[in-house]
Design a protein around this motif. Structure first.
Motif, PDB file in Angstrom:
ATOM      1  N   GLY A  10     -13.901  -8.359   2.375  1.00  0.00           N
ATOM      2  CA  GLY A  10     -14.309  -7.671   1.161  1.00  0.00           C
ATOM      3  C   GLY A  10     -15.652  -8.146   0.663  1.00  0.00           C
ATOM      4  N   TRP A  59      -9.362 -11.229  -0.373  1.00  0.00           N
ATOM      5  CA  TRP A  59     -10.084  -9.965  -0.266  1.00  0.00           C
ATOM      6  C   TRP A  59     -10.443  -9.474  -1.660  1.00  0.00           C
ATOM      7  CZ3 TRP A  59     -11.310  -7.081   4.154  1.00  0.00           C
ATOM      8  CH2 TRP A  59     -10.821  -7.603   5.362  1.00  0.00           C
ATOM      9  N   SER A  62     -11.697  -4.121  -1.734  1.00  0.00           N
ATOM     10  CA  SER A  62     -11.575  -3.539  -0.403  1.00  0.00           C
ATOM     11  C   SER A  62     -10.497  -2.455  -0.420  1.00  0.00           C
ATOM     12  CB  SER A  62     -11.243  -4.632   0.619  1.00  0.00           C
ATOM     13  OG  SER A  62     -11.376  -4.163   1.932  1.00  0.00           O
ATOM     14  N   GLN A  63     -10.163  -1.966   0.736  1.00  0.00           N
ATOM     15  CA  GLN A  63      -9.119  -0.950   0.878  1.00  0.00           C
ATOM     16  C   GLN A  63      -8.135  -1.383   1.952  1.00  0.00           C
ATOM     17  OE1 GLN A  63     -11.571   2.630   1.573  1.00  0.00           O
ATOM     18  NE2 GLN A  63     -10.866   3.387  -0.403  1.00  0.00           N
ATOM     19  N   ILE A  64      -6.880  -1.162   1.681  1.00  0.00           N
ATOM     20  CA  ILE A  64      -5.813  -1.495   2.616  1.00  0.00           C
ATOM     21  C   ILE A  64      -5.035  -0.230   2.931  1.00  0.00           C
ATOM     22  CG2 ILE A  64      -4.157  -2.072   0.779  1.00  0.00           C
ATOM     23  CD1 ILE A  64      -3.120  -4.342   2.578  1.00  0.00           C
ATOM     24  N   LYS A  66      -1.880   2.171   3.546  1.00  0.00           N
ATOM     25  CA  LYS A  66      -0.613   2.228   2.818  1.00  0.00           C
ATOM     26  C   LYS A  66       0.486   1.467   3.550  1.00  0.00           C
ATOM     27  CE  LYS A  66       2.670   5.344   0.580  1.00  0.00           C
ATOM     28  NZ  LYS A  66       2.627   4.589  -0.684  1.00  0.00           N
ATOM     29  N   PHE A  93      -7.341  -4.691  -3.803  1.00  0.00           N
ATOM     30  CA  PHE A  93      -7.220  -3.294  -3.384  1.00  0.00           C
ATOM     31  C   PHE A  93      -6.944  -2.433  -4.613  1.00  0.00           C
ATOM     32  CE2 PHE A  93      -5.239  -6.099  -0.101  1.00  0.00           C
ATOM     33  CZ  PHE A  93      -6.320  -6.109   0.768  1.00  0.00           C
ATOM     34  N   ARG A  94      -7.995  -1.988  -5.254  1.00  0.00           N
ATOM     35  CA  ARG A  94      -7.871  -1.305  -6.539  1.00  0.00           C
ATOM     36  C   ARG A  94      -7.111   0.016  -6.452  1.00  0.00           C
ATOM     37  NH1 ARG A  94     -14.020  -2.065  -9.009  1.00  0.00           N
ATOM     38  NH2 ARG A  94     -14.001  -4.359  -8.993  1.00  0.00           N
ATOM     39  N   ASP A  95      -7.072   0.615  -5.292  1.00  0.00           N
ATOM     40  CA  ASP A  95      -6.424   1.923  -5.185  1.00  0.00           C
ATOM     41  C   ASP A  95      -5.009   1.824  -4.637  1.00  0.00           C
ATOM     42  OD1 ASP A  95      -7.067   1.204  -2.618  1.00  0.00           O
ATOM     43  OD2 ASP A  95      -7.948   3.138  -2.048  1.00  0.00           O
ATOM     44  N   ASN A  96      -4.451   0.601  -4.536  1.00  0.00           N
ATOM     45  CA  ASN A  96      -3.110   0.467  -3.975  1.00  0.00           C
ATOM     46  C   ASN A  96      -2.158  -0.127  -5.009  1.00  0.00           C
ATOM     47  OD1 ASN A  96      -0.821  -0.920  -2.386  1.00  0.00           O
ATOM     48  ND2 ASN A  96      -1.752   0.500  -0.929  1.00  0.00           N
ATOM     49  N   TRP A  99       0.511  -2.913  -3.883  1.00  0.00           N
ATOM     50  CA  TRP A  99      -0.044  -4.268  -3.866  1.00  0.00           C
ATOM     51  C   TRP A  99      -0.102  -4.838  -5.283  1.00  0.00           C
ATOM     52  CZ3 TRP A  99      -1.372  -7.589   0.006  1.00  0.00           C
ATOM     53  CH2 TRP A  99      -2.137  -8.703  -0.344  1.00  0.00           C
TER      54      TRP A  99
END
Length: 216
Positions: A10, A59, A62-64, A66, A93-96, A99
């Motif tokens: 990240g 991290w 970043s992106q993880i 699903k 992981f702001r969009d998950n 998590w």
């Protein structure tokens, strides 16, 4: 031998490689077999994850995938510990949301940016913080959206920097907290903007204890 997985990447500004190396040294000194990777592919194999004692994510922003996130959540629910600091776990992981639900918080702001001088005070007598005592740091002061189910062990006071948040008055913002996720233990420490912030002194001792506490 207990196995720990440290995965880093990240945003480079958080020195994830240096933080990962720091944590790896502490865990090896404590007798762990430690694997360090700069890839999230380590979350692809759910069978390998449940064989671990501890997962340490480093991290930020970043992106993880699903399924990767769900595999990590399932491993912790099965008893694998997870521990991390600063943006390396609670701004990973702001969009998950899976998590975020597991880890217990999400960063939303650091008024004043880096270099804010503030106090960290202990609010339990848990062995995680016992004997450490209150101390001061000069770094980013995280404002977190926090799971109300967490157990808070150390806090700092907001606001210290003027802004639209200030009229709400003083709040005790969690700096160190723990929670459970199924059979697993979750530990978070909001300090650690740079490796040096978490590398020695009281902040380091808090983090070292947290890593060992979380591990199965």
């Amino acid at each position: 031998m207990a196995k720990a997985l440290i995965t880093w990447g990240g945003w480079d500004g958080h020195e994830p490689d240096k933080v990962a190396a720091l944590f790896a040294g502490w865990l090896r000194d404590a007798g762990f077999e430690v694997a360090v990777t700069d890839s999230l592919a380590c979350f692809d194999d759910p069978g390998a994850l449940v064989d671990l004692s501890l997962i340490v994510p480093v991290w930020t922003m970043s992106q993880i995938g699903k399924e990767q996130a769900l595999n990590a959540c399932a491993a912790v629910a099965a008893g694998v510990g997870i521990a991390g600091c600063h943006g390396g776990m609670c701004d990973a992981f702001r969009d998950n949301v899976d998590w975020q639900f597991m880890t217990g918080a999400q960063w939303v702001a650091h008024p004043g940016n880096d270099g804010v001088d503030y106090g960290v005070r202990m609010v339990t007598d848990d062995p995680l913080v016992a004997g450490i005592g209150d101390f001061r740091v000069q770094t980013e002061q995280y404002y977190l959206h926090v799971d109300p189910a967490v157990r808070v062990h150390a806090v700092c006071d907001f606001p210290l920097v003027a802004g639209p948040h200030a009229p709400n008055g003083v709040v005790a913002m969690p700096v160190v907290f723990t929670k459970r996720w199924g059979e697993g233990r979750v530990y978070y420490n909001a300090l650690g903007h740079k490796a040096a912030v978490i590398g020695d002194g009281p902040a380091a001792e808090l983090m070292r204890r947290g890593l060992l506490w979380a591990a199965r």
